[in-house]
Write a protein that holds these residues in place. Structure first.
Motif, PDB file in Angstrom:
ATOM      1  N   ALA A   5       0.836  -1.199   0.000  1.00 28.47           N
ATOM      2  CA  ALA A   5       0.000   0.000   0.000  1.00 28.47           C
ATOM      3  C   ALA A   5       0.874   1.254   0.000  1.00 28.47           C
ATOM      4  O   ALA A   5       0.601   2.206  -0.744  1.00 28.47           O
ATOM      5  CB  ALA A   5      -0.932   0.005   1.212  1.00 28.47           C
ATOM      6  N   PHE A   6       1.936   1.254   0.793  1.00 26.05           N
ATOM      7  CA  PHE A   6       2.847   2.393   0.831  1.00 26.05           C
ATOM      8  C   PHE A   6       3.475   2.605  -0.546  1.00 26.05           C
ATOM      9  O   PHE A   6       3.575   3.735  -1.033  1.00 26.05           O
ATOM     10  CB  PHE A   6       3.928   2.151   1.892  1.00 26.05           C
ATOM     11  CG  PHE A   6       4.791   3.343   2.157  1.00 26.05           C
ATOM     12  CD1 PHE A   6       4.309   4.422   2.887  1.00 26.05           C
ATOM     13  CD2 PHE A   6       6.091   3.385   1.679  1.00 26.05           C
ATOM     14  CE1 PHE A   6       5.116   5.534   3.137  1.00 26.05           C
ATOM     15  CE2 PHE A   6       6.903   4.483   1.928  1.00 26.05           C
ATOM     16  CZ  PHE A   6       6.407   5.559   2.663  1.00 26.05           C
ATOM     17  N   HIS A   7       3.864   1.515  -1.185  1.00 27.23           N
ATOM     18  CA  HIS A   7       4.437   1.531  -2.532  1.00 27.23           C
ATOM     19  C   HIS A   7       3.450   2.171  -3.517  1.00 27.23           C
ATOM     20  O   HIS A   7       3.795   3.085  -4.262  1.00 27.23           O
ATOM     21  CB  HIS A   7       4.773   0.086  -2.938  1.00 27.23           C
ATOM     22  CG  HIS A   7       5.181  -0.092  -4.349  1.00 27.23           C
ATOM     23  ND1 HIS A   7       6.475  -0.329  -4.714  1.00 27.23           N
ATOM     24  CD2 HIS A   7       4.462  -0.096  -5.500  1.00 27.23           C
ATOM     25  CE1 HIS A   7       6.539  -0.462  -6.028  1.00 27.23           C
ATOM     26  NE2 HIS A   7       5.332  -0.324  -6.527  1.00 27.23           N
ATOM     27  N   GLU A   8       2.232   1.676  -3.486  1.00 26.25           N
ATOM     28  CA  GLU A   8       1.225   2.151  -4.442  1.00 26.25           C
ATOM     29  C   GLU A   8       0.818   3.598  -4.166  1.00 26.25           C
ATOM     30  O   GLU A   8       0.598   4.381  -5.092  1.00 26.25           O
ATOM     31  CB  GLU A   8      -0.001   1.231  -4.407  1.00 26.25           C
ATOM     32  CG  GLU A   8      -0.814   1.272  -5.659  1.00 26.25           C
ATOM     33  CD  GLU A   8      -0.023   0.924  -6.913  1.00 26.25           C
ATOM     34  OE1 GLU A   8      -0.234   1.612  -7.929  1.00 26.25           O
ATOM     35  OE2 GLU A   8       0.803  -0.006  -6.898  1.00 26.25           O
ATOM     36  N   LEU A   9       0.717   3.946  -2.907  1.00 26.76           N
ATOM     37  CA  LEU A   9       0.365   5.323  -2.562  1.00 26.76           C
ATOM     38  C   LEU A   9       1.459   6.311  -2.979  1.00 26.76           C
ATOM     39  O   LEU A   9       1.161   7.471  -3.282  1.00 26.76           O
ATOM     40  CB  LEU A   9       0.047   5.445  -1.075  1.00 26.76           C
ATOM     41  CG  LEU A   9      -1.259   4.756  -0.658  1.00 26.76           C
ATOM     42  CD1 LEU A   9      -1.429   4.797   0.851  1.00 26.76           C
ATOM     43  CD2 LEU A   9      -2.461   5.372  -1.363  1.00 26.76           C
ATOM     44  N   LYS A  24      -9.214   4.386 -10.372  1.00 25.88           N
ATOM     45  CA  LYS A  24      -9.585   3.558  -9.222  1.00 25.88           C
ATOM     46  C   LYS A  24      -8.347   2.913  -8.639  1.00 25.88           C
ATOM     47  O   LYS A  24      -7.335   2.752  -9.312  1.00 25.88           O
ATOM     48  CB  LYS A  24     -10.641   2.526  -9.575  1.00 25.88           C
ATOM     49  CG  LYS A  24     -10.265   1.524 -10.629  1.00 25.88           C
ATOM     50  CD  LYS A  24     -11.406   0.539 -10.868  1.00 25.88           C
ATOM     51  CE  LYS A  24     -11.494   0.203 -12.345  1.00 25.88           C
ATOM     52  NZ  LYS A  24     -12.507  -0.761 -12.634  1.00 25.88           N
ATOM     53  N   ILE A  25      -8.461   2.540  -7.381  1.00 23.58           N
ATOM     54  CA  ILE A  25      -7.398   1.815  -6.691  1.00 23.58           C
ATOM     55  C   ILE A  25      -7.979   0.462  -6.308  1.00 23.58           C
ATOM     56  O   ILE A  25      -8.997   0.389  -5.634  1.00 23.58           O
ATOM     57  CB  ILE A  25      -6.903   2.583  -5.451  1.00 23.58           C
ATOM     58  CG1 ILE A  25      -6.307   3.929  -5.880  1.00 23.58           C
ATOM     59  CG2 ILE A  25      -5.879   1.759  -4.695  1.00 23.58           C
ATOM     60  CD1 ILE A  25      -5.881   4.808  -4.735  1.00 23.58           C
ATOM     61  N   LYS A  26      -7.332  -0.601  -6.813  1.00 24.48           N
ATOM     62  CA  LYS A  26      -7.847  -1.949  -6.591  1.00 24.48           C
ATOM     63  C   LYS A  26      -6.958  -2.720  -5.625  1.00 24.48           C
ATOM     64  O   LYS A  26      -5.743  -2.687  -5.726  1.00 24.48           O
ATOM     65  CB  LYS A  26      -7.906  -2.722  -7.911  1.00 24.48           C
ATOM     66  CG  LYS A  26      -8.905  -2.203  -8.898  1.00 24.48           C
ATOM     67  CD  LYS A  26      -9.068  -3.180 -10.040  1.00 24.48           C
ATOM     68  CE  LYS A  26      -8.305  -2.669 -11.240  1.00 24.48           C
ATOM     69  NZ  LYS A  26      -8.417  -3.534 -12.400  1.00 24.48           N
ATOM     70  N   LEU A  27      -7.598  -3.414  -4.702  1.00 25.09           N
ATOM     71  CA  LEU A  27      -6.914  -4.319  -3.804  1.00 25.09           C
ATOM     72  C   LEU A  27      -7.047  -5.713  -4.410  1.00 25.09           C
ATOM     73  O   LEU A  27      -8.144  -6.176  -4.688  1.00 25.09           O
ATOM     74  CB  LEU A  27      -7.552  -4.265  -2.413  1.00 25.09           C
ATOM     75  CG  LEU A  27      -6.866  -5.032  -1.314  1.00 25.09           C
ATOM     76  CD1 LEU A  27      -5.454  -4.495  -1.090  1.00 25.09           C
ATOM     77  CD2 LEU A  27      -7.657  -4.935  -0.031  1.00 25.09           C
TER      78      LEU A  27
END
Length: 153
Positions: A5-9, A24-27
């Protein structure tokens, strides 16, 4: 997921600086990703956006260098994401670099990607037999599956 999440943010943060908001942000099972309609920005801004994720993991690794597991996970995430194979950031960095000369460089991109896939397969086989660790092999299977089911260009 915290490190992913830190990487993607980090990608999202830098993209926002350049005026690009994620669609969009997908998990997902294997992580998380932000999708954009189209990154119609200069190639060097794309490179900065794609480098932001691995850089965030290197920063976390340096902050937590005394916590072995956190350090190792973040170094691994950063290095794996720099591999120039779809769906990793390294693929998008290489693709953005090749956009600089504005030619159709998909053949070069495919050749480089194929070379790295072959190297990873042999490395995964070696690590599997020598250390009985099949993590890299599972990653290769995931990458091949993603490559078969995705449009890259």
């Amino acid at each position: 997921f915290l490190y992913v999440a830190f990487h993607e943010l980090a990608h999202v943060f830098i993209a926002n600086i350049f005026g690009k908001k994620p669609q969009k942000i997908k998990l997902k099972t294997c992580g998380m990703n932000a999708t954009y309609t189209k990154l119609n920005i200069e190639y060097y801004k794309k490179i900065i956006i794609y480098i932001a994720g691995p850089l965030a993991n290197f920063i976390l690794a340096s902050i937590f260098k005394n916590v072995k597991i956190v350090f190792e996970i973040n170094i691994a995430l950063a290095l794996i994401n720099l591999i120039p194979v779809f769906p990793f950031d390294g693929f998008n960095i290489l693709k953005s670099i090749l956009e600089y000369d504005e030619k159709d460089n998909n053949i070069i991109l495919d050749i480089i990607q194929s070379i790295f896939k072959i190297i990873l397969i042999f490395l995964a086989i070696y690590i599997g037999f020598k250390y009985r660790n099949y993590s890299l092999m599972m990653l290769i299977i995931y990458v091949i599956f993603i490559n078969i089911n995705s449009v890259k260009y």
